[in-house]
Motif scaffolding. Sequence first.
Motif, mmCIF file in Angstrom:
data_model
loop_
_atom_site.group_PDB
_atom_site.id
_atom_site.type_symbol
_atom_site.label_atom_id
_atom_site.label_comp_id
_atom_site.label_asym_id
_atom_site.label_seq_id
_atom_site.Cartn_x
_atom_site.Cartn_y
_atom_site.Cartn_z
ATOM 1 N N MET A 1 5.979 4.187 7.751
ATOM 2 C CA MET A 1 5.615 2.774 7.753
ATOM 3 C C MET A 1 5.670 2.256 6.315
ATOM 4 N N PRO A 2 6.214 1.079 6.073
ATOM 5 C CA PRO A 2 6.354 0.568 4.711
ATOM 6 C C PRO A 2 5.019 0.472 3.980
ATOM 7 N N ARG A 3 5.075 0.653 2.686
ATOM 8 C CA ARG A 3 3.893 0.548 1.828
ATOM 9 C C ARG A 3 3.207 -0.803 2.017
ATOM 10 N N ALA A 4 3.979 -1.871 2.190
ATOM 11 C CA ALA A 4 3.400 -3.205 2.333
ATOM 12 C C ALA A 4 2.476 -3.302 3.538
ATOM 13 N N VAL A 5 2.809 -2.597 4.614
ATOM 14 C CA VAL A 5 1.971 -2.625 5.821
ATOM 15 C C VAL A 5 0.645 -1.925 5.555
ATOM 16 N N ARG A 6 0.696 -0.736 4.933
ATOM 17 C CA ARG A 6 -0.537 -0.003 4.642
ATOM 18 C C ARG A 6 -1.398 -0.778 3.638
ATOM 19 N N LYS A 7 -0.747 -1.376 2.631
ATOM 20 C CA LYS A 7 -1.482 -2.159 1.643
ATOM 21 C C LYS A 7 -2.221 -3.313 2.304
ATOM 22 N N SER A 8 -1.561 -3.983 3.233
ATOM 23 C CA SER A 8 -2.198 -5.102 3.943
ATOM 24 C C SER A 8 -3.420 -4.627 4.729
ATOM 25 N N LEU A 9 -3.293 -3.479 5.383
ATOM 26 C CA LEU A 9 -4.419 -2.932 6.146
ATOM 27 C C LEU A 9 -5.576 -2.551 5.222
ATOM 28 N N ILE A 10 -5.255 -1.972 4.069
ATOM 29 C CA ILE A 10 -6.298 -1.599 3.104
ATOM 30 C C ILE A 10 -7.023 -2.842 2.604
ATOM 31 N N GLU A 11 -6.276 -3.897 2.314
ATOM 32 C CA GLU A 11 -6.895 -5.130 1.827
ATOM 33 C C GLU A 11 -7.774 -5.766 2.907
ATOM 34 N N LYS A 12 -7.322 -5.719 4.155
ATOM 35 C CA LYS A 12 -8.148 -6.263 5.246
ATOM 36 C C LYS A 12 -9.432 -5.447 5.420
#
Length: 392
Positions: A1-12
Amino acid sequence: MPRAVRKSLIEKLQGARGNRLLVAYVTSTRAGHEIQIADDAFRVIYDHLETGRELARNGVDLFIHSNGGSGTVPWRVISLIRQYSKDIAVLVPHHAFSAATLIALGADKIIMHKMGCLGPIDPSVANIFNPPHPLSPGQLAPISVEDVTAFFKLVKEDVGITHEDELVQALIALTEKIHPLAIGNVQRHHNQSRLMARRLLRLHMGKSEEHEIEQLIDNLKSNLFYHGHPINREEAKNDLNLKAEAPTADIESLMWELYRAYEDDLKLKEPFNPVRELELKLGSTPVPGPLTTAQLVQQMQQLAALGVGLPGVTEEQIVKLAAAMIPFVSGGVAAQRKVVLDPILGAYIESAARADVFKTDLRIERSIANLPSGPQDAIKQEVLWQRWEEEK
């Protein structure tokens, strides 16, 4: 899964948790390619804490998934995090066993998903004196601290042996199967595990709770559970009196989404099979298959029957010669024996600011295993390089 997806989940997840710093430490629990908690992660975690030190003032959440590893890492990790925040929570989406459970003991709160599990802290240990593994030739069998203590408990309590001379005989019987220094290593790790648990619990429990600390350690050292028992959040809270709690519905959903992202990236549901990896790497183009030992022996015997042979060479020597020839024989074409796989992902340490991934370069080779039953085709694995890399 792209880094951007995981980053978004971490920020949420950070936002839902009051804008606290979240650092994920996920090691592979993939069958055939399990990566353990190790000292090399300590330096990488430091980078994430330094980068997120402003957020850490609001508290630090350590999102962890692992089957365990080094028993000295939990103290180092928790002590380091406490230099950035006095408010630490460990988020457990799925597995946090052995050393990961020790890490959780050092937190002020343990936030457990309904799928989250802790485990007893009795380690399974190995050194050069351990016995050979009966199912994995060339490897040593780990010895469980729980198994050794259970043996003596069986001797004294169930069998009823209490006389000193008889207990000595029981010890002698054990050392005939297991090297004394291997047993000594078990005791050393047993003491280390208790010491680590005690020091971690004292970070957030007062002197007036010393009895509770010792009772909790005894229970986690398999008084209540055997080593493989997964301790769910109800057991953690009600049976062990740990500071475990359920998250809100929104946080629980985000925890699982983030775990699923790592599950996909690390292929945790897909066992690592070197034979399959070899076939995938070689592609679907048909290649001449190497002759088997039996086929080579049969051909050499047929030549011998026609008067073409090797004078003075026994049948056993012919079989060994055939086994040695197999890797180089493939219908007159040299068989491809070695492939280097693409880097295998084994662990993540990640925050909103950056992501670091642990990679393994592996070479797989067709080989011959000389077993008591005779030579057999085998697959040899060789680790070429392991390292942490920042994911861009």
